[in-house]
Design an enzyme around this catalytic site. Structure first.
Site, short mmCIF file in Angstrom:
data_model
loop_
_atom_site.label_atom_id
_atom_site.label_comp_id
_atom_site.label_asym_id
_atom_site.label_seq_id
_atom_site.Cartn_x
_atom_site.Cartn_y
_atom_site.Cartn_z
N ASP A 1 0.87 -1.18 0.00
CA ASP A 1 0.00 0.00 0.00
C ASP A 1 0.91 1.22 0.00
OD1 ASP A 1 -1.65 2.17 0.55
OD2 ASP A 1 -2.94 1.07 1.94
N LYS B 1 -6.11 10.02 -3.09
CA LYS B 1 -5.20 10.86 -2.30
C LYS B 1 -4.23 11.61 -3.22
CE LYS B 1 -7.49 8.70 0.91
NZ LYS B 1 -7.03 7.49 1.57
C1 LIG Z 1 -7.58 6.21 1.85
C2 LIG Z 1 -6.74 5.01 1.97
C3 LIG Z 1 -7.17 3.76 1.52
C4 LIG Z 1 -8.56 3.54 0.96
O1 LIG Z 1 -8.80 4.25 -0.22
P1 LIG Z 1 -10.23 4.90 -0.60
O2 LIG Z 1 -9.91 5.57 -1.90
O3 LIG Z 1 -10.62 5.84 0.50
O4 LIG Z 1 -11.20 3.80 -0.75
C5 LIG Z 1 -6.29 2.69 1.63
N1 LIG Z 1 -5.06 2.83 2.17
C6 LIG Z 1 -4.62 4.02 2.62
C7 LIG Z 1 -3.26 4.12 3.22
C8 LIG Z 1 -5.44 5.15 2.54
O5 LIG Z 1 -5.00 6.31 3.02
#
Ligand SMILES: *Cc1c(COP(=O)(O)O)cnc(C)c1O
Length: 386
Positions: A181, A206
């Site tokens: 991630d 993000k």
């Molecule tokens: C926001 C986030 C997610 C999930 O993504 P969404 O676009 O909100 O579904 C997963 N991992 C991290 C580290 C995040 O900040």
């Protein structure tokens, strides 16, 4: 004299800024059109004219956005989903009963909630490990049974750094895939696949989108093989593909990714230095600071800067921290991260009583505003609260 031509490969920043040198062959338009069609006509032989059949499998605008991200990530294939969670759900859908997953104890809470759900209902075994411990992943893996080693780097909300090369080795030795991630470290600074990860995941909501105006998730795969084909099928059957308009917004956001990242990184560094030693700040958690435990690895694997995410441990029992989040006038009290506007969040209040985040912690997502305005804002809020 012959005209000399540049023959050095173009840098990723150049390719991203031009959305892979998009020029419409008919109109000359330098901005890609949005193709909103949900279905695609066949030709006289009843064959698809290109590869497009139906919108739930993706379409031209979706593929354009995927190509830009695949290029940045060095991926053989990137698949875009309607949100980060939709991409995570698709990945976990590829597990079978009896499979084992090693995942961080502190990871994105939505992903962890889904992992618990899958484990309970599908007979998947999960071991949670401590990401701050370099031996954590290896100890959690079970040779032959583990399918996925999950890492998050930098990890919310302490910004622990995982050594991706070491994690990839541990995963591959056990016969597992490394799933990284990388939401807080987009490919303008970190290319997890080049360091050995098999799947790089981004909540494109993000940094990639960058303007807090879309939700999207990306899975970038090192190999365009069976897993890629299965994920594509899962996405189509679950109906979780990104919509064309969001894909178009994402292409637009990606064009300024490098610029936004650079400014967010320099702003965050300035804030980190300004907050160190403030009487109401006990600790500043930022991988860009030399005393952060992950600094050396972060410097080696995040070559474009440390980004805009940092956390402050405020003095007191947590009430001061909560008040700071109420008193800022430039930082906006809201969840999410990676947008052009700076956000502040008291994670304990958001995650609730079961949260293991300390009540003194404030998470900042630093945007691209003027650094002096941001520092003055935090300073006044800390003084008013303390
Ligand atoms: C926001 C986030 C997610 C999930 O993504 P969404 O676009 O909100 O579904 C997963 N991992 C991290 C580290 C995040 O900040």
């Amino acid at each position: 004299m012959t005209q000399s031509r540049r023959n050095a490969p173009l840098s990723p920043a150049t390719r991203a800024a031009q959305a892979l040198r998009h020029i419409d062959p008919v109109t000359g338009s330098v901005t890609p059109a949005i193709d909103l069609s949900s279905t695609f006509a066949r030709d006289a032989d009843y064959a698809p004219r290109q590869r497009y059949i139906y919108g739930r499998d993706g379409g031209p605008t979706v593929e354009h956005a995927e190509a830009v991200i695949a290029d940045l990530d060095g991926a053989a294939r990137t698949l875009l989903f309607a949100s980060g969670m939709a991409a995570i759900a698709a990945m976990l859908e590829t597990l079978r009963a009896g499979d084992h997953v090693a995942a961080p104890r502190v990871m994105y809470h939505g992903g962890q909630t889904w992992l618990h759900r899958v484990a309970e209902r599908r007979g998947i075994e999960v071991t949670f490990y401590d990401q701050a411990d370099p031996e954590g992943p290896k100890a959690a893996l079970r040779a032959g049974q583990s399918r996925i080693l999950w890492i998050e780097t930098p990890a919310n909300p302490n910004w622990d750094i995982v050594d991706i090369e070491a994690a990839a080795k541990a995963a591959h030795d056990a016969g597992a895939l490394l799933f990284a991630d990388c939401t807080a470290a987009p490919p303008c600074t970190l290319q997890a696949l080049r360091l050995g990860a098999d799947v790089a995941f981004h909540s494109a909501t993000k940094y990639m989108g960058g303007h807090s105006d879309l939700t999207a998730g990306a899975l970038s795969l090192a190999v365009d093989g069976d897993l890629a084909a299965e994920l594509r099928q899962v996405r189509s059957l679950m109906g979780s593909v990104i919509a064309a308009f969001e894909a178009w917004l994402l292409i637009r956001g990606l064009r300024t990714l490098f610029l936004r990242w650079e400014k967010a990184s320099s702003n965050a560094m300035a804030i980190a230095h300004a907050m160190v030693g403030h009487p109401n700040v006990a600790q500043v958690l930022y991988p860009g600071l030399p005393d952060h435990p992950g600094h050396a690895i972060a410097r080696a694997q995040m070559q474009g800067g440390f980004g805009g995410m940092l956390s402050l441990m405020v003095t007191g029992d947590g009430s001061i921290a909560r008040d700071v989040a109420r008193f800022t006038e430039v930082f906006i009290p809201a969840t999410s991260l990676g947008g052009v506007e700076s956000l502040i969040e008291h994670r304990k209040a958001v995650e609730g009583p079961y949260s293991i985040v300390p009540p003194q912690l404030l998470r900042l997502s630093v945007g691209i505003e003027d650094a002096a305005d941001l520092i003055a804002d935090l300073t006044q809020a800390l003084e008013r609260a303390g």
